[in-house]
Write a protein that holds these residues in place. Structure first.
Motif, PDB file in Angstrom:
ATOM      1  N   MET A 156       1.341  -0.469  -1.856  1.00  0.00           N
ATOM      2  CA  MET A 156       2.576   0.348  -1.876  1.00  0.00           C
ATOM      3  C   MET A 156       3.627  -0.247  -0.931  1.00  0.00           C
ATOM      4  N   VAL A 157       3.174  -0.664   0.246  1.00  0.00           N
ATOM      5  CA  VAL A 157       4.083  -1.268   1.221  1.00  0.00           C
ATOM      6  C   VAL A 157       4.663  -2.570   0.651  1.00  0.00           C
ATOM      7  N   GLN A 159       4.984  -3.515  -2.498  1.00  0.00           N
ATOM      8  CA  GLN A 159       5.927  -3.259  -3.607  1.00  0.00           C
ATOM      9  C   GLN A 159       7.296  -2.835  -3.084  1.00  0.00           C
ATOM     10  N   ARG A 160       7.280  -1.973  -2.083  1.00  0.00           N
ATOM     11  CA  ARG A 160       8.527  -1.476  -1.508  1.00  0.00           C
ATOM     12  C   ARG A 160       9.267  -2.609  -0.776  1.00  0.00           C
ATOM     13  N   HIS A 163      10.977  -4.591  -3.278  1.00  0.00           N
ATOM     14  CA  HIS A 163      12.154  -3.891  -3.812  1.00  0.00           C
ATOM     15  C   HIS A 163      13.320  -3.964  -2.829  1.00  0.00           C
ATOM     16  N   VAL A 257       5.369   2.894   4.583  1.00  0.00           N
ATOM     17  CA  VAL A 257       5.944   2.637   3.254  1.00  0.00           C
ATOM     18  C   VAL A 257       7.461   2.802   3.328  1.00  0.00           C
ATOM     19  N   GLU A 258       7.895   3.669   4.235  1.00  0.00           N
ATOM     20  CA  GLU A 258       9.327   3.890   4.412  1.00  0.00           C
ATOM     21  C   GLU A 258       9.936   2.891   5.397  1.00  0.00           C
TER      22      GLU A 258
ATOM     23  N   TYR B  66       9.411   5.877  -5.530  1.00  0.00           N
ATOM     24  CA  TYR B  66       9.700   5.309  -4.209  1.00  0.00           C
ATOM     25  C   TYR B  66       8.970   3.980  -4.058  1.00  0.00           C
ATOM     26  N   SER B  67       7.701   3.995  -4.411  1.00  0.00           N
ATOM     27  CA  SER B  67       6.934   2.747  -4.520  1.00  0.00           C
ATOM     28  C   SER B  67       5.811   3.005  -5.509  1.00  0.00           C
ATOM     29  N   PHE B  68       5.181   1.947  -5.988  1.00  0.00           N
ATOM     30  CA  PHE B  68       4.109   2.139  -6.961  1.00  0.00           C
ATOM     31  C   PHE B  68       3.204   0.924  -6.955  1.00  0.00           C
ATOM     32  N   ILE B  69       2.002   1.145  -7.446  1.00  0.00           N
ATOM     33  CA  ILE B  69       1.080   0.035  -7.623  1.00  0.00           C
ATOM     34  C   ILE B  69       0.467   0.151  -9.008  1.00  0.00           C
ATOM     35  N   ARG B  97       7.960  13.429  -0.461  1.00  0.00           N
ATOM     36  CA  ARG B  97       7.309  12.399  -1.281  1.00  0.00           C
ATOM     37  C   ARG B  97       5.897  12.856  -1.635  1.00  0.00           C
ATOM     38  N   CYS B 112      11.021   0.470  -8.522  1.00  0.00           N
ATOM     39  CA  CYS B 112      11.356   1.375  -7.424  1.00  0.00           C
ATOM     40  C   CYS B 112      12.772   1.895  -7.668  1.00  0.00           C
TER      41      CYS B 112
END
Lengths: 388, 139
Positions: A156-157, A159-160, A163, A257-258, B66-69, B97, B112
């Motif tokens: 998740m981290v 991917q963010r 982005h 993640v934020e 917000y994020s995804f896998i 969230r 995202c």
């Protein structure tokens, strides 16, 4: 009153790593690593008066791991003991506790140890060795949504980060490739004999996309022990002292993640101030690397590059052998062995001593070691030096 | 549909209001009575103001990824026919969230920031599991 250079690491014990079934449980590996560390330092068990343990996953219900180890090793009259868990930030934290206790006169010679035995010997008809199972649990809503394994949080981290900053898979792959090159120079590394190209990386299976197999650490059986004592005493022992110059921790309590950040900025500030060093003084970097993204974010958080620029920073191979910034010179947890925070710490000790053989970096006066636990939740920093 | 259903989450006392609302097609989250902060999953204590008083409040069900896998490995047999599937952190319009699945789209087309809207999948008579679809698919 600074603790700079007052204590040193005088002993290091590393068992054979990986699919090692010499012992049936973590305690067995722990006793072996402790014996190795004592021999390395030229000390006897009767010289120890402190035992600090970070148990891995498989110590199970043994909530007094450090005392269990003391009993198993027949160590008498211990003045300092603790079982500690900050996840992967523990190893460096144990060393901090040892150094503070030694300086306070509460102990003189302290063993700091991690051991784990998540892998089981292969059985007929069984698939794999259980490494995935040990780290692949889920309950409640996580299970209902199909979120399994320790990999998902970091995925998740990652991917963010991709982005927000445009980080690419190939840039993460550059970290995996660089560390593998280091591992190819390290006979102790589990992947010592297996090269890795960026094509191999791209072709490796997804574990939790955007993380490939080679973005993820190994799962290893084994144990590592370091022995901390006063700088004075260390100078009289067998091996060159590895001085503890700076120590710090940082646990922001935010959602990474934020923030896309770790506790490293806090931990580094404390540790570097104590050591009286700056980033440009550092010769060799041993960063916690449960995943490639962890290395990338940690490089940013220490200030080797600006936040968000970790991808381009690592892309040209500068952190690999022959590059301008040697990072994870033993192959790290991605390619050498997964001993939580003991992996970067043990390699830091080896490099400062100059015992790195084919992978030894030419200038090795100052090393920064990081530990990291959970999903970038806890962070610890050590600055190690060849002179006090 | 496959015979094997996904793991049914336990309806704990803490989660009961969430599942009761879900049964009626309503997404709710916990609200701190002290400071008004929204949170999910539920907790006894507000980490913002330390109040132990809370209630449940309906939310719009609209938000963004917000994020995804994307999961490729099958850890539970129910997902053998689902892989690859997306597990996402959804940021609701209200700011809170929550973890969920994004369905009704090729997982590799998810981005995202993509707007999504809640939908529900009935697992049994007690559990209507909230999931999210691209908001572009007008419900």
């Amino acid at each position: 009153m600074s603790l700079r250079g007052k204590t040193a690491i005088a002993g290091l014990g590393i068992t054979k790593m990986g699919k090692n079934y010499a012992h049936s449980n973590a305690l067995g590996f722990a006793t072996e690593a402790l014996e190795l560390a004592l021999a390395d330092a030229g000390l006897l068990r009767s010289d120890l008066d402190g035992v600090l343990v970070n148990p891995g996953l498989t110590w199970g219900s043994d909530v007094m791991a450090s005392y269990t180890l003391q009993q198993a090793m027949g160590i008498r009259n211990v003045r300092l003991t603790a079982t500690t868990n900050l996840g992967g930030a523990s190893a460096a934290a144990l060393v901090m506790h040892a150094a503070m206790a030694i300086d306070a006169g509460m102990a003189s010679t302290v063993a700091c140890l991690f051991a784990d035995a998540p892998l089981k010997p292969p059985r007929p008809n069984a698939k794999g060795t259980g490494g995935g199972a040990a780290y692949g649990f889920a309950r409640g809503l996580d299970a209902a949504y199909g979120l399994y394994g320790a990999n998902s949080g970091y995925a998740m981290v990652a991917q963010r980060h991709m982005h927000v900053y445009g980080t690419t898979s190939d840039q993460l792959g550059a970290i995996a490739v660089a560390e593998r090159k280091w591992a190819n120079l390290n006979p102790m590394a589990e992947f010592h004999r297996e090269p890795l190209t960026i094509e191999d990386y791209r072709n490796s299976r997804w574990v939790a996309e955007p993380l490939h197999l080679y973005d993820c650490c190994l799962v290893s059986n084994g144990a590592v022990c370091v022995i901390v004592t006063s700088a004075e005493r260390a100078r009289d022992l067998k091996k060159p002292p590895v001085y503890i110059l700076g120590m710090g921790q940082g646990h922001p309590g935010d959602d990474p993640v934020e923030t896309l950040s770790s506790g490293a900025p806090m931990a580094k500030q404390t540790a570097f101030k104590m050591a009286g060093v700056e980033l440009k003084d550092i010769d060799v970097v041993e960063f916690y690397d449960c995943y490639t993204i962890t290395v990338l974010i940690t490089l940013e958080d220490y200030g080797f590059c600006a936040k968000g620029e970790g991808g381009p920073f690592v892309a040209d191979g500068r952190i690999g052998p022959g590059g301008s910034l040697p990072v994870n010179t033993g192959g790290g947890q991605l390619s050498a062995y997964y001993m939580w925070g003991m992996t970067p710490l043990s390699e830091g000790v080896i490099q400062i001593r100059g015992e790195g053989g084919a992978r030894q970096v030419p200038k090795h006066d100052l090393c920064v070691v990081s530990g990291n636990g959970g999903v970038l939740w806890t962070h610890s920093t050590l600055v190690l030096g060849a002179s006090a | 549909m496959a015979e094997i259903v996904r793991p049914i989450p336990e309806i704990t006392p803490e989660l009961r209001p969430f599942f009761e609302a879900s049964k009626n097609g309503q997404l709710v989250v916990q609200k701190c009575n002290g400071c008004g902060a929204l949170r999910f999953p539920p907790r006894r204590l507000c980490a913002n103001c330390l109040s132990r008083e809370s209630s449940w409040t309906p939310v719009s069900g609209e938000g963004e990824v917000y994020s995804f896998i994307i999961m490729h490995r099958v850890y539970h047999p129910a997902f053998a026919t689902q892989v690859p599937y997306a597990v996402a952190t959804i940021k609701l319009k209200e700011g809170v969230r929550m973890l969920s699945n994004v369905i009704g789209i090729d997982p590799h087309a998810i981005r995202c920031g993509m707007p999504v809207r809640v939908c529900f999948e009935k697992l049994n008579d007690e559990v209507n599991l909230p999931m999210f679809r691209p908001a572009a698919d007008a419900a």
